[in-house]
Enzyme design. Structure first.
Site, PDB file in Angstrom:
ATOM      1  CG  HIS A 143       4.424  -3.965  -4.066  1.00  0.00           C
ATOM      2  ND1 HIS A 143       2.884  -4.314  -3.290  1.00  0.00           N
ATOM      3  CD2 HIS A 143       4.641  -3.224  -2.483  1.00  0.00           C
ATOM      4  CE1 HIS A 143       3.102  -4.492  -1.781  1.00  0.00           C
ATOM      5  NE2 HIS A 143       3.616  -3.995  -1.577  1.00  0.00           N
TER       6      HIS A 143
ATOM      7  CG  HIS B  72       0.587  -7.227   5.649  1.00  0.00           C
ATOM      8  ND1 HIS B  72       1.272  -8.165   5.232  1.00  0.00           N
ATOM      9  CD2 HIS B  72       0.757  -5.971   5.113  1.00  0.00           C
ATOM     10  CE1 HIS B  72       2.090  -8.014   4.042  1.00  0.00           C
ATOM     11  NE2 HIS B  72       2.081  -6.491   4.321  1.00  0.00           N
TER      12      HIS B  72
ATOM     13  CG  ASP C 126       6.133  -0.725   0.044  1.00  0.00           C
ATOM     14  OD1 ASP C 126       5.024  -0.848   1.050  1.00  0.00           O
ATOM     15  OD2 ASP C 126       6.468  -1.921  -0.070  1.00  0.00           O
TER      16      ASP C 126
ATOM     17  CD  GLU D 293       7.106  -5.984  -1.122  1.00  0.00           C
ATOM     18  OE1 GLU D 293       7.298  -5.540  -0.308  1.00  0.00           O
ATOM     19  OE2 GLU D 293       5.599  -6.382  -0.323  1.00  0.00           O
TER      20      GLU D 293
END
Length: 353
Positions: free
Chosen positions: A68, A317, A233, A210
């Site tokens: 993604h 993140h 990923d 995603e």
């Protein structure tokens, strides 16, 4: 173009979920020399197709690889009377990582700003021991409301301002390495396949959205209807505070997922390829849905035999994610040799339970 250079371009670019079109030209230009056809579907997925060597086009199997290209970010929700911007999140952002960050507001032009909140000196006792909530933060771009409204519209995307950097050795850091390293692994795989014979047609899909529901993988898989689907990923890279059973070691190769989302026969073949070609591999146990594009790929149409490969990544993140470039290269090699090992003769046997 070197793989690390491509990762740097993608990391420094902005492509928050729903706004990935900003990445289109960079990805298309990178894949063009190594693939035969590039499509962009109605949702914005970029599909680069490398045709197989099997002469009978009707009998060529189809292998789809998905990474993604979208990233987590922010969105403008209000413009205050004094020119401050209120915002909300797109994707899984931890609000505790936002205070004091530099940002870029992607309005009619890119605008630099900073995220601020009430100083600790003015907080009451009940506030001092709590993390600042997102609704109590604002973005200061330095303009008045009138000036801001000429450049910024409600719904404009916002990204953290962070420049890709090399750490020591083969480690690099930057924003959105989840999962632009997956796109880079596909790019490196396409280059590897230029030197290998492979019967199957390969579909390299840079998927959209995603981070907000694994959406792009649904539509692109439905369109392609592959015989094998592979999601690339990131997995949780080891850090001192994390238990060993939950992490992948940095620099020791990609993680092969084991679990219900994964086809057991293909997973064994993938591991055998790693061992045969001395490519370092690790294992990642995921009892339920993986939370990656693999989840959508597996349950599209009547079901797609699916694999998931994870590149170890630290500080997921955040805007200072860390990867080891050797893990990305080994992911690409593992993919390329696996694809080259798939033939019309052995495919049915691999897919049988």
């Amino acid at each position: 173009m070197e793989m690390s250079q491509f990762i740097e371009i993608l990391s420094n670019s902005h492509g928050v979920s729903g706004y990935e079109y900003n990445l289109k030209d960079s990805i298309v230009e990178a894949f063009k020399p190594y693939t035969d056809e590039i499509q962009v579907d109605k949702l914005g997925n970029i599909i680069a197709i490398k045709k197989g060597t099997s002469k009978d086009r009707n009998k060529r199997s189809k292998i789809m690889i998905a990474g993604h290209m979208d990233e987590i970010g922010l969105i403008v929700t209000a413009i205050e009377d004094d020119g401050f911007l209120r915002f909300s999140k797109i994707g899984g952002i931890d609000p505790r990582t936002l205070l004091g960050q530099e940002v870029i507001v992607h309005g009619k032009k890119d605008i630099f700003g900073v995220i601020g909140a009430k100083p600790p000196h003015l907080q009451d006792e009940s506030e001092k021991n709590k993390a600042v909530k997102m609704e109590d933060m604002s973005i200061d771009v330095g303009y008045s409301k009138e000036e801001v409204k000429k450049l910024v519209t409600i719904g404009d995307s916002i990204t953290i301002r962070r420049i890709f950097k090399h750490l020591q050795g083969s480690r690099v850091t930057g924003k959105a390495l989840d999962d632009k390293t997956g796109v880079a692994a596909m790019y490196e795989c396409a280059k590897e396949l230029s030197n290998l014979n492979h019967e199957a047609d390969v579909y390299f899909v840079s998927t959209v959205q995603e981070e907000v529901g694994i959406r792009g993988a649904i539509t692109s898989t439905y369109k392609i209807n592959p015989d094998i689907g592979i999601a690339i990923d990131v997995g949780f890279g080891s850090t001192p505070e994390l238990p060993e059973e939950d992490v992948l070691d940095m620099g020791k190769g990609p993680g092969i997922t084991i679990g219900g989302n994964i086809h057991s026969g293909l997973r064994k073949k993938l591991a055998d390829i790693g061992n045969e070609y001395n490519i370092p591999i690790q294992y990642e146990v995921c009892p339920g849905p993986t939370g990656t594009d693999a989840r959508s790929i597996q349950i599209t149409r009547s079901g797609i035999p699916t694999l998931c490969i994870s590149i170890p990544l630290r500080y997921m993140h955040t805007s200072v994610e860390v990867i080891d470039l050797n893990d990305v290269k080994n992911t690409a090699k593992l993919l390329a040799f696996f694809i080259a090992a798939i033939s019309n003769e052995n495919l049915e046997g691999l897919l049988c339970y």
